[in-house]
Motif scaffolding. Structure first.
Motif, short mmCIF file in Angstrom:
data_model
loop_
_atom_site.label_atom_id
_atom_site.label_comp_id
_atom_site.label_asym_id
_atom_site.label_seq_id
_atom_site.Cartn_x
_atom_site.Cartn_y
_atom_site.Cartn_z
N TYR A 1 2.84 -4.66 5.49
CA TYR A 1 1.54 -5.01 4.91
C TYR A 1 1.17 -6.46 5.23
O TYR A 1 0.08 -6.75 5.72
N GLY B 1 4.48 -0.65 4.09
CA GLY B 1 3.39 -1.34 3.42
C GLY B 1 2.84 -0.57 2.24
O GLY B 1 2.00 -1.06 1.49
N GLN C 1 3.25 -2.23 -1.42
CA GLN C 1 2.35 -3.36 -1.65
C GLN C 1 0.90 -2.89 -1.76
O GLN C 1 0.14 -3.35 -2.62
N ILE C 2 0.52 -1.95 -0.90
CA ILE C 2 -0.86 -1.49 -0.92
C ILE C 2 -1.18 -0.79 -2.23
O ILE C 2 -2.24 -1.02 -2.83
N PRO D 1 -5.67 0.75 -4.22
CA PRO D 1 -6.59 1.05 -3.11
C PRO D 1 -7.37 2.33 -3.38
O PRO D 1 -7.08 3.09 -4.30
N THR E 1 -7.46 2.77 1.73
CA THR E 1 -8.34 1.66 2.07
C THR E 1 -8.14 0.57 1.03
O THR E 1 -8.19 0.84 -0.17
N PHE E 2 -7.92 -0.65 1.49
CA PHE E 2 -7.57 -1.73 0.57
C PHE E 2 -8.15 -3.04 1.07
O PHE E 2 -8.59 -3.14 2.22
N SER F 1 -7.58 -7.17 1.76
CA SER F 1 -6.54 -8.15 2.06
C SER F 1 -6.41 -9.15 0.91
O SER F 1 -7.42 -9.64 0.38
N THR G 1 -11.52 -5.78 4.38
CA THR G 1 -11.16 -4.39 4.12
C THR G 1 -10.34 -3.82 5.28
O THR G 1 -10.66 -4.04 6.44
N HIS G 2 -9.30 -3.08 4.92
CA HIS G 2 -8.42 -2.48 5.93
C HIS G 2 -8.09 -1.06 5.52
O HIS G 2 -8.15 -0.70 4.34
N ARG G 3 -7.72 -0.26 6.51
CA ARG G 3 -7.35 1.12 6.25
C ARG G 3 -5.99 1.40 6.89
O ARG G 3 -5.74 1.02 8.05
N LEU G 4 -5.13 2.03 6.14
CA LEU G 4 -3.81 2.38 6.64
C LEU G 4 -3.63 3.88 6.51
O LEU G 4 -3.86 4.46 5.45
#
Length: 373
Positions: free
Chosen positions: A61, A93, A96-97, A102, A110-111, A113, A119-122
């Motif tokens: 993450y 990650g 943590q996410i 999220p 989607t979370f 930083s 915004t980020h997507r994992l």
């Protein structure tokens, strides 16, 4: 790369042996320090080498956000970036996410930083790709780690989604879709068992994870606030259904009592921030329990942190001096206390290996629990 464990000796369910990877050999049981941002806090690679640490954990993450997986890949991967010749395991990650609450769908999470609010997507696929770029020896599949306690439906949903994501993450890892590097071909990927403290769900999750087929197996979602008397039966239920010839990794556990109990159930690998975090706050791990270096009783104490410890800090500096540094906020205090704590906990686990080989594990277990239980 499927990892197998060559068992040297057993004592009850406790076992000691070696895991052979493309990079080398890992003796087990083994504690890995946490190097969240490609650095074990307050230490460098030379410190870890001097302590004989063969494996550290890095945090996907944080590294995907700063400095970014592409940059690390361009600079030769984590090992070259850190100048570290030992093994690296990267988490997915997910833990943590999910602590960031999220937006989660079947597709992924989607979370925002924690660094800049972006915004980020994992997804299971991108988690595998990012870890391949980082160049870890062992990467973890993306899972869903619910908090405890949680409602049964939440735990069940986490098991189901972890299984679905595990299948997708495994397929992506094996296929590579053009992003697998030569370095990544030697990577191993571990599946993760969830299920909270529900024994039935732990068994179900373990069986479904093994059906997917991974290079090793981890037990996640424990030591997240539940009492040890609830953690251990859940751990045992999962372990019973994991392959005996592959590594078993209990995620996020680092207190001595939980480690010794888990070794007694057949766990091979551990990680935790406990020794480094404690050190920064002046809490020292010793054979007599926790020592608080700020306490006045240590002001004139010329003795070592732990007379039975063989680390270089105990061989050279007194409690009085270390208390002085810690009280003034000197960075050297965090560094020296971290060296001691990491060495002490690593040596504890090394000692458990010897106890298993010599058939005296139960004696060693009782000795740890008498102090730390």
């Amino acid at each position: 790369m499927k990892l197998t464990i060559d068992i040297e000796a057993t004592d009850g369910a406790a076992r000691t042996g070696t895991i052979t990877s493309a990079r080398g050999v890992l003796p087990t049981p083994l504690f890995m320090p946490v190097g969240t941002r490609a650095s074990v806090k307050a230490l460098d690679a030379a410190d870890l080498e001097a302590m004989g640490i063969p494996l550290i954990l890095a945090n996907t993450y944080h590294l995907m956000l700063r400095p970014g997986a592409d940059l690390v890949a361009d600079l030769g991967g984590l090992h070259r970036f850190m100048d570290w010749g030992g093994h690296v395991l990267t988490d997915s990650g997910g833990y943590q996410i999910f602590s960031l609450e999220p937006k989660v769908t079947d597709e992924g999470a989607t979370f925002r930083s924690t660094y800049d609010g972006s915004t980020h997507r994992l997804t299971p696929e991108s988690a595998a790709q990012i870890q391949s770029k980082l160049g870890a020896d062992i990467q973890m599949v993306l899972d869903v780690c619910p908090p405890l306690p949680s409602a049964p439906r939440v735990i069940k949903a986490a098991v189901d989604r972890t299984h679905a994501w595990g299948r997708r993450g495994r397929a992506a890892f094996l296929d590579g879709a053009g992003w697998r590097t030569d370095r990544g071909l030697d990577q191993a990927q571990f599946g993760i068992v969830q299920g909270g403290t529900d024994l039935t769900l732990r068994v179900e999750s373990a069986q479904r994870t093994v059906e997917t087929g991974f290079d090793g197996y981890a037990i996640g979602g424990l030591s997240v606030g539940e009492p040890r008397e609830e953690m251990l039966p859940a751990l045992a239920a999962a372990l019973e259904h994991l392959p005996a010839d592959q590594p078993r990794y209990l995620m996020g556990v680092g207190d001595p009592a939980s480690i010794v109990e888990a070794v007694g159930l057949g766990v091979d690998l551990f990680d935790c921030v406990l020794p480094t975090r404690h050190a920064r706050h002046g809490t020292v791990l010793t054979s007599q329990g926790r020592l608080y270096i700020k306490n006045l009783v240590h002001e004139r104490d010329e003795g070592p942190l732990d007379p039975s410890c063989g680390c270089r800090v105990c061989a050279r500096w007194s409690r009085a001096y270390l208390r002085h540094l810690h009280r003034l906020g000197e960075p050297t205090a965090a560094r020296l206390l971290t060296i001691h704590n990491v060495a002490w906990l690593s040596d504890l686990v090394v000692g458990l290996r010897a106890a298993v080989r010599e058939g005296r594990f139960d004696q060693a277990r009782r000795a740890v629990l008498d102090v730390w239980g």
